[in-house]
Design a protein around this motif. Structure first.
Motif, mmCIF file in Angstrom:
data_model
loop_
_atom_site.group_PDB
_atom_site.id
_atom_site.type_symbol
_atom_site.label_atom_id
_atom_site.label_comp_id
_atom_site.label_asym_id
_atom_site.label_seq_id
_atom_site.Cartn_x
_atom_site.Cartn_y
_atom_site.Cartn_z
ATOM 1 N N LYS A 105 0.835 -1.203 0.000
ATOM 2 C CA LYS A 105 0.000 0.000 0.000
ATOM 3 C C LYS A 105 0.866 1.249 0.000
ATOM 4 O O LYS A 105 0.504 2.279 -0.563
ATOM 5 C CB LYS A 105 -0.910 0.006 1.240
ATOM 6 N N ASP A 106 1.997 1.144 0.646
ATOM 7 C CA ASP A 106 2.907 2.279 0.799
ATOM 8 C C ASP A 106 4.124 2.096 -0.116
ATOM 9 O O ASP A 106 5.242 2.495 0.229
ATOM 10 C CB ASP A 106 3.350 2.366 2.262
ATOM 11 N N PHE A 107 3.898 1.501 -1.278
ATOM 12 C CA PHE A 107 4.950 1.028 -2.168
ATOM 13 C C PHE A 107 6.016 2.082 -2.440
ATOM 14 O O PHE A 107 7.216 1.831 -2.279
ATOM 15 C CB PHE A 107 4.321 0.568 -3.488
ATOM 16 N N GLU A 108 5.614 3.273 -2.826
ATOM 17 C CA GLU A 108 6.579 4.257 -3.299
ATOM 18 C C GLU A 108 7.451 4.832 -2.192
ATOM 19 O O GLU A 108 8.483 5.431 -2.473
ATOM 20 C CB GLU A 108 5.859 5.366 -4.068
ATOM 21 N N ARG A 109 7.063 4.663 -0.943
ATOM 22 C CA ARG A 109 7.925 5.100 0.168
ATOM 23 C C ARG A 109 8.883 4.002 0.597
ATOM 24 O O ARG A 109 9.812 4.252 1.369
ATOM 25 C CB ARG A 109 7.085 5.521 1.373
ATOM 26 N N ARG A 110 8.667 2.771 0.129
ATOM 27 C CA ARG A 110 9.420 1.627 0.629
ATOM 28 C C ARG A 110 10.359 0.997 -0.400
ATOM 29 O O ARG A 110 11.089 0.073 -0.085
ATOM 30 C CB ARG A 110 8.461 0.556 1.153
ATOM 31 N N VAL A 111 10.313 1.464 -1.626
ATOM 32 C CA VAL A 111 11.192 0.903 -2.658
ATOM 33 C C VAL A 111 12.607 1.435 -2.465
ATOM 34 O O VAL A 111 12.816 2.632 -2.286
ATOM 35 C CB VAL A 111 10.683 1.262 -4.067
ATOM 36 N N PHE A 112 13.576 0.531 -2.503
ATOM 37 C CA PHE A 112 14.976 0.949 -2.448
ATOM 38 C C PHE A 112 15.787 0.077 -3.393
ATOM 39 O O PHE A 112 15.296 -0.941 -3.884
ATOM 40 C CB PHE A 112 15.527 0.871 -1.016
ATOM 41 N N PHE A 113 17.016 0.517 -3.693
ATOM 42 C CA PHE A 113 17.849 -0.322 -4.553
ATOM 43 C C PHE A 113 19.019 -0.897 -3.778
ATOM 44 O O PHE A 113 19.386 -0.428 -2.701
ATOM 45 C CB PHE A 113 18.301 0.381 -5.835
ATOM 46 N N ARG A 114 19.595 -1.949 -4.347
ATOM 47 C CA ARG A 114 20.729 -2.649 -3.735
ATOM 48 C C ARG A 114 21.725 -2.995 -4.835
ATOM 49 O O ARG A 114 21.341 -3.403 -5.936
ATOM 50 C CB ARG A 114 20.246 -3.922 -3.041
ATOM 51 N N LEU A 115 23.010 -2.840 -4.542
ATOM 52 C CA LEU A 115 24.073 -3.116 -5.505
ATOM 53 C C LEU A 115 24.539 -4.560 -5.368
ATOM 54 O O LEU A 115 24.844 -5.023 -4.266
ATOM 55 C CB LEU A 115 25.246 -2.165 -5.276
ATOM 56 N N ILE A 116 24.569 -5.275 -6.488
ATOM 57 C CA ILE A 116 25.027 -6.661 -6.503
ATOM 58 C C ILE A 116 25.976 -6.873 -7.677
ATOM 59 O O ILE A 116 26.128 -6.005 -8.540
ATOM 60 C CB ILE A 116 23.853 -7.659 -6.598
ATOM 61 N N SER A 117 26.589 -8.036 -7.718
ATOM 62 C CA SER A 117 27.449 -8.392 -8.848
ATOM 63 C C SER A 117 26.585 -8.734 -10.061
ATOM 64 O O SER A 117 25.700 -9.588 -9.974
ATOM 65 C CB SER A 117 28.321 -9.597 -8.487
ATOM 66 N N ALA A 118 26.846 -8.072 -11.176
ATOM 67 C CA ALA A 118 26.129 -8.413 -12.408
ATOM 68 C C ALA A 118 26.642 -9.729 -12.983
ATOM 69 O O ALA A 118 25.861 -10.544 -13.476
ATOM 70 C CB ALA A 118 26.283 -7.288 -13.429
ATOM 71 N N ASP A 119 27.943 -9.949 -12.891
ATOM 72 C CA ASP A 119 28.531 -11.164 -13.457
ATOM 73 C C ASP A 119 28.045 -12.424 -12.755
ATOM 74 O O ASP A 119 27.846 -13.462 -13.392
ATOM 75 C CB ASP A 119 30.061 -11.098 -13.365
ATOM 76 N N LEU A 120 27.856 -12.344 -11.430
ATOM 77 C CA LEU A 120 27.503 -13.533 -10.654
ATOM 78 C C LEU A 120 26.000 -13.727 -10.510
ATOM 79 O O LEU A 120 25.558 -14.710 -9.914
ATOM 80 C CB LEU A 120 28.141 -13.456 -9.258
ATOM 81 N N ASN A 121 25.223 -12.802 -11.074
ATOM 82 C CA ASN A 121 23.758 -12.893 -10.949
ATOM 83 C C ASN A 121 23.065 -12.776 -12.311
ATOM 84 O O ASN A 121 21.969 -12.211 -12.404
ATOM 85 C CB ASN A 121 23.243 -11.797 -10.011
ATOM 86 N N LYS A 122 23.675 -13.335 -13.331
ATOM 87 C CA LYS A 122 23.137 -13.180 -14.690
ATOM 88 C C LYS A 122 21.729 -13.756 -14.833
ATOM 89 O O LYS A 122 20.863 -13.154 -15.474
ATOM 90 C CB LYS A 122 24.092 -13.830 -15.695
ATOM 91 N N GLU A 123 21.476 -14.922 -14.250
ATOM 92 C CA GLU A 123 20.144 -15.528 -14.348
ATOM 93 C C GLU A 123 19.112 -14.693 -13.601
ATOM 94 O O GLU A 123 17.990 -14.494 -14.076
ATOM 95 C CB GLU A 123 20.168 -16.960 -13.814
ATOM 96 N N LEU A 124 19.474 -14.207 -12.433
ATOM 97 C CA LEU A 124 18.559 -13.369 -11.656
ATOM 98 C C LEU A 124 18.188 -12.112 -12.427
ATOM 99 O O LEU A 124 17.018 -11.703 -12.451
ATOM 100 C CB LEU A 124 19.208 -12.988 -10.326
ATOM 101 N N LEU A 125 19.167 -11.487 -13.073
ATOM 102 C CA LEU A 125 18.914 -10.221 -13.764
ATOM 103 C C LEU A 125 17.955 -10.375 -14.939
ATOM 104 O O LEU A 125 17.349 -9.396 -15.377
ATOM 105 C CB LEU A 125 20.237 -9.604 -14.234
ATOM 106 N N LEU A 126 17.795 -11.592 -15.431
ATOM 107 C CA LEU A 126 16.814 -11.823 -16.495
ATOM 108 C C LEU A 126 15.390 -11.659 -15.975
ATOM 109 O O LEU A 126 14.471 -11.362 -16.745
ATOM 110 C CB LEU A 126 16.983 -13.238 -17.077
ATOM 111 N N ARG A 127 15.196 -11.830 -14.663
ATOM 112 C CA ARG A 127 13.854 -11.834 -14.072
ATOM 113 C C ARG A 127 13.475 -10.512 -13.414
ATOM 114 O O ARG A 127 12.305 -10.309 -13.088
ATOM 115 C CB ARG A 127 13.725 -12.928 -12.993
ATOM 116 N N VAL A 128 14.457 -9.652 -13.190
ATOM 117 C CA VAL A 128 14.168 -8.466 -12.370
ATOM 118 C C VAL A 128 14.533 -7.178 -13.096
ATOM 119 O O VAL A 128 15.470 -7.146 -13.901
ATOM 120 C CB VAL A 128 14.941 -8.536 -11.031
ATOM 121 N N PRO A 129 13.807 -6.089 -12.822
ATOM 122 C CA PRO A 129 14.241 -4.788 -13.331
ATOM 123 C C PRO A 129 15.603 -4.455 -12.706
ATOM 124 O O PRO A 129 15.811 -4.675 -11.517
ATOM 125 C CB PRO A 129 13.160 -3.824 -12.810
#
Length: 305
Positions: A105-129
């Motif tokens: 309900k409070d989506f826009e106040r609770r969204v944050f980003f997190r830095l991860i390895s692109a090389d080690l998360n290639k499969e994950l990045l296919l599923r997520v913005p």
């Protein structure tokens, strides 16, 4: 109990003992072994606790409690810790699903980003913005459900299939929220170690760049103006705003003046050796050395030849 209990025997005994303890306290729980994706493509085995009336489960990171040399006394301490934690953090708490509904309900106040390895998360990045930072790093987006110093952070990864926002919209929201939720912190190792010198030459002084919670603190390199602020401080002290960024882990990076006496080859070796021998594989951020150039305001990988 054998002091040489293997992990599978330990896990099975924990499930049996934990079930008995919780049933004796009036909680009709069911336990099962689950495999959960944590980070860097790593699947981690956990014990999932389910209870009638609860819409969500509770996961116990069982490997964190295991030691092959564990004796009877230590085992009882661990099983008590797991029992108390399950009751306090799950069975006696309001259902997390309600927290999740509130968060949505409070989506826009609770969204944050997190830095991860692109090389080690290639499969994950296919599923997520996501958004690529530098060359081998990526920002992914999460929804904060709850956060406290005592119980830590509960959040949910935002996937493309569940999201009605574009990546650009998520970024514009998260770039406002994340610095507020997790304020940046820049401090020298000498300050951390109460004035004890950590380098023979001042040009070799290392600084830690993280957030005030030291939780996924490497993300601060993506905060607007963060690297520029570091650059000004480095220029005041060393006469140049150019500096190296050594990715220690997802929780922090180290900053070193470009006037250091340590060669780039040695710095790259330090990063790779640390990732190999000291950093938990779930917390590796990058194997690369980065250089920030004040003149261009850019962060790029130092090539290794």
């Amino acid at each position: 109990m054998s002091t040489k209990m293997n992990f599978m025997n330990f896990r099975d005994k924990v499930m049996e003992d934990l079930t008995c303890r919780l049933h004796s306290k009036g909680y009709p729980v069911q336990l099962a072994v689950s495999t959960v994706l944590v980070n860097n493509g790593i699947q981690e085995e956990k014990i999932e606790v389910r209870c009638p009336g609860k819409d969500t489960g509770y996961y116990i990171p069982i490997r964190q409690f295991y030691s092959p040399e564990m004796d009877e006394e230590e085992y009882h301490v661990k099983i008590e810790e797991m029992t108390d934690g399950t009751i306090e953090k799950f069975l006696e708490k309001p259902d997390m699903k309600n927290n999740f509904k509130d968060a949505k309900k409070d989506f826009e106040r609770r969204v944050f980003f997190r830095l991860i390895s692109a090389d080690l998360n290639k499969e994950l990045l296919l599923r997520v913005p996501h958004r690529i930072i530098g060359q081998d790093l990526a920002l992914v987006y999460r929804l904060m459900i709850s956060f406290s110093e005592k119980e830590g952070l509960a959040s949910s990864l935002i996937e493309k299939k569940d999201c009605n926002y574009t990546e650009e919209e998520l970024y514009s929201i998260a770039v406002e929220n994340t610095p507020r939720m997790f304020p940046e912190e820049f401090i020298s190792l000498e300050e951390i170690f109460c004035g004890i010198r950590t380098a023979d030459d001042k040009e070799d002084t290392l600084y830690v760049l993280s957030n005030k919670h030291n939780l996924n603190g490497a993300t601060v390199v993506a905060y607007p103006g963060c690297l520029e602020r570091v650059s000004r401080k480095m220029e005041d002290k060393y006469g140049t705003g150019d500096f190296y960024v050594l990715p220690c882990s997802i929780h922090e990076v180290l900053i070193l003046s470009s006037r250091t006496n340590v060669s780039e080859t040695n710095l790259i070796d330090m990063i790779r050796e640390a990732n190999h021998s000291s950093v938990d594989e779930r917390e590796i951020l990058s194997h690369s050395l980065y250089l920030y150039k004040k003149g261009t305001g850019t962060l790029h990988i130092v090539k290794f030849y």
